[in-house]
Motif scaffolding. Structure first.
Motif, short mmCIF file in Angstrom:
data_model
loop_
_atom_site.label_atom_id
_atom_site.label_comp_id
_atom_site.label_asym_id
_atom_site.label_seq_id
_atom_site.Cartn_x
_atom_site.Cartn_y
_atom_site.Cartn_z
N VAL A 197 35.93 18.87 24.27
CA VAL A 197 37.18 19.54 24.24
C VAL A 197 37.49 19.47 22.90
N ALA A 198 38.18 20.72 22.59
CA ALA A 198 38.88 21.28 21.60
C ALA A 198 40.56 20.54 21.53
N VAL A 199 40.78 19.75 20.44
CA VAL A 199 42.12 19.07 20.38
C VAL A 199 42.99 19.39 19.10
N SER A 200 44.13 19.55 19.30
CA SER A 200 44.98 19.89 18.48
C SER A 200 45.99 18.67 18.50
N PRO A 201 46.95 18.65 17.35
CA PRO A 201 48.14 17.47 17.54
C PRO A 201 49.06 17.68 18.84
N ARG A 202 48.93 18.52 19.36
CA ARG A 202 49.86 18.86 20.69
C ARG A 202 48.82 18.46 21.90
N GLY A 203 47.61 18.46 21.76
CA GLY A 203 46.68 17.79 22.73
C GLY A 203 45.39 18.73 23.06
N ILE A 204 44.99 18.86 24.11
CA ILE A 204 43.93 19.63 24.46
C ILE A 204 44.05 21.08 24.75
N VAL A 205 43.18 21.78 23.73
CA VAL A 205 43.71 23.17 23.69
C VAL A 205 42.26 24.18 24.17
N HIS A 209 43.23 27.56 25.98
CA HIS A 209 44.98 27.33 26.34
C HIS A 209 45.17 28.97 25.84
N PRO A 210 46.24 29.81 26.59
CA PRO A 210 46.45 31.13 26.25
C PRO A 210 46.98 31.14 24.88
N GLN A 211 47.80 29.95 24.53
CA GLN A 211 48.78 30.25 23.22
C GLN A 211 47.63 29.92 22.10
N ALA A 212 46.45 29.49 22.22
CA ALA A 212 45.56 29.13 21.45
C ALA A 212 44.39 29.83 21.33
N GLN A 213 44.47 31.17 22.07
CA GLN A 213 43.29 31.89 21.91
C GLN A 213 43.10 32.76 20.74
N ARG A 214 42.06 33.54 20.35
CA ARG A 214 42.02 34.32 19.21
C ARG A 214 42.03 33.50 17.99
N ARG A 215 41.52 32.18 17.94
CA ARG A 215 41.58 31.34 16.81
C ARG A 215 40.25 30.89 16.63
N GLY A 216 39.24 31.20 17.25
CA GLY A 216 37.85 30.47 17.08
C GLY A 216 37.55 29.70 18.16
N ILE A 217 38.44 29.17 18.72
CA ILE A 217 38.11 27.82 19.65
C ILE A 217 37.06 28.29 20.87
N GLY A 218 37.01 29.27 21.46
CA GLY A 218 36.06 29.83 22.34
C GLY A 218 34.64 29.88 21.82
N ALA A 236 44.84 16.77 31.71
CA ALA A 236 44.91 17.75 30.80
C ALA A 236 44.13 19.12 30.85
N ALA A 237 42.62 18.95 30.82
CA ALA A 237 42.05 20.02 31.15
C ALA A 237 42.18 20.83 32.19
N LEU A 238 42.63 20.20 33.52
CA LEU A 238 42.82 20.93 34.55
C LEU A 238 44.06 21.91 34.41
N ALA A 239 45.06 21.25 33.89
CA ALA A 239 46.20 21.92 33.54
C ALA A 239 46.21 23.19 32.56
N LEU A 240 45.37 22.85 31.72
CA LEU A 240 45.07 24.24 30.75
C LEU A 240 44.14 25.14 31.49
N ASP A 241 43.20 24.66 32.34
CA ASP A 241 42.38 25.65 33.08
C ASP A 241 43.16 26.47 33.95
N ARG A 242 44.37 25.89 34.53
CA ARG A 242 44.99 26.76 35.54
C ARG A 242 46.20 27.80 34.79
N LEU A 243 46.19 27.44 33.65
CA LEU A 243 47.14 28.39 32.68
C LEU A 243 46.00 29.52 32.12
N ALA A 244 44.87 29.17 31.81
CA ALA A 244 43.75 30.17 31.18
C ALA A 244 43.35 30.93 32.40
N PHE A 245 43.34 30.64 33.65
CA PHE A 245 42.44 31.63 34.67
C PHE A 245 43.48 32.09 35.61
#
Length: 295
Positions: free
Chosen positions: A200-208, A228-237, A168-177
């Motif tokens: 990892v940062a986890v939401s109900p939908r999985g790793i973000v 994850h691009p859809q979870a950016q600007r929410r303080g996760i980074g 899941a982290a790799l799939a997220l990574d390939r969306l983020a970069f």
């Protein structure tokens, strides 16, 4: 590719194999003209992965080596170019590049990337038609009080990364970069197993989001940070960087480093909030477009 004779008497080119790893070590460690691509894995790991691996030899001794990894998405990276002192880098490059280029094209590579780590290498790349793009910058954090912790959205929690999270982290990574910065499965597996901290940062939908951090003699290194691009600007980074620096502070690290590219402004602004500052070292990124016209 069969052995190919070249212009200078006694020199010839052949494909390298995994058995040549030890034979090229003197070129890597003892010769004056050596480029090694900083990456997630030791450079010799790439000779057992999809790659173009060529040796310029005299008799049975390697005089120069040229190695480019073949990655996903039709991307390739120049991982190693090393030349003995008895040859000029230009002469060795010209001979090896003439053989490497058609092999890359036959493999379907559309873009070949290289970091201009040395002035002499930059001259060779520019002469071969590579174009300079962004620049890779290194930043460092010297131990200091952290800024205030910021609350995460209620539905997001942090927990230690587990081996089962890598897919899941790799799939997220390939969306983020964007290319050419995407990781591969061997990359993320290696850095995870070398990590001293990974979260990892986890939401109900999985790793973000996640970070993987490593330690060295002189301090820590924030090896990878992705949201994850859809979870950016929410303080996760912010929360993940805070988590990494807290770990290193507890371990007594005096320094923590990170690198990014110069036009990744969001990441640079985030690191500056924690007191990271630029180090003098920087490397221009070069790219050669190999895609057929109209592709």
């Amino acid at each position: 590719m069969n052995a190919a004779p070249v212009t200078q008497t006694g020199l010839w080119i052949r494909h390298g194999t995994s058995a040549d790893g030890n034979r090229i070590l003197p070129l890597i460690y003892f010769e004056p003209y050596v480029h090694q691509q900083p990456g997630w894995r030791p450079v010799l790991d790439y000779i057992t992965s999809p790659s173009v691996f060529l040796l310029l030899q005299k008799d049975d001794l390697p005089q120069a080596v040229w190695l480019a990894s073949i990655e996903e998405d039709a991307v390739s990276w120049l991982r190693l170019f090393a030349v003995t002192y008895t040859l000029s880098p230009q002469e060795a490059w010209t001979q090896l590049w003439s053989q490497a280029l058609p092999v890359l094209q036959q493999a379907g590579v559309e873009r070949l990337y290289a970091l201009g780590t040395k002035g002499w290498l930059r001259s060779l790349l520019e002469g071969a038609g590579f174009r300079q793009g962004t620049t890779v910058r290194n930043l460092a954090w010297r131990r200091q009080p952290l800024p205030p912790r910021r609350p995460l959205p209620a539905e997001i929690t942090l927990r230690p990364m587990e081996l089962s999270d890598l897919e899941a982290a790799l799939a997220l990574d390939r969306l983020a970069f964007p290319n050419p910065w995407k990781m591969t499965r061997p990359d993320i597996e290696r850095v995870f197993h070398e990590a001293t901290a990974s979260t990892v940062a986890v939401s109900p939908r999985g790793i973000v989001g996640y970070h993987i951090s490593t330690s060295g003699v002189r301090g820590g290194h924030l090896a990878r940070l992705a949201v994850h691009p859809q979870a950016q600007r929410r303080g996760i980074g912010y929360a993940l960087v805070y988590d990494a620096l807290t770990h290193f502070a507890q371990e007594g690290a005096e320094w923590v480093t990170v690198n990014t590219w110069s036009d990744n402004l969001a990441a640079i602004q985030l690191y500056h909030r924690f007191g990271f500052h630029f180090l003098p070292e920087e490397h221009p990124l070069y790219c050669l477009d190999l895609a057929p016209e109209g592709a």
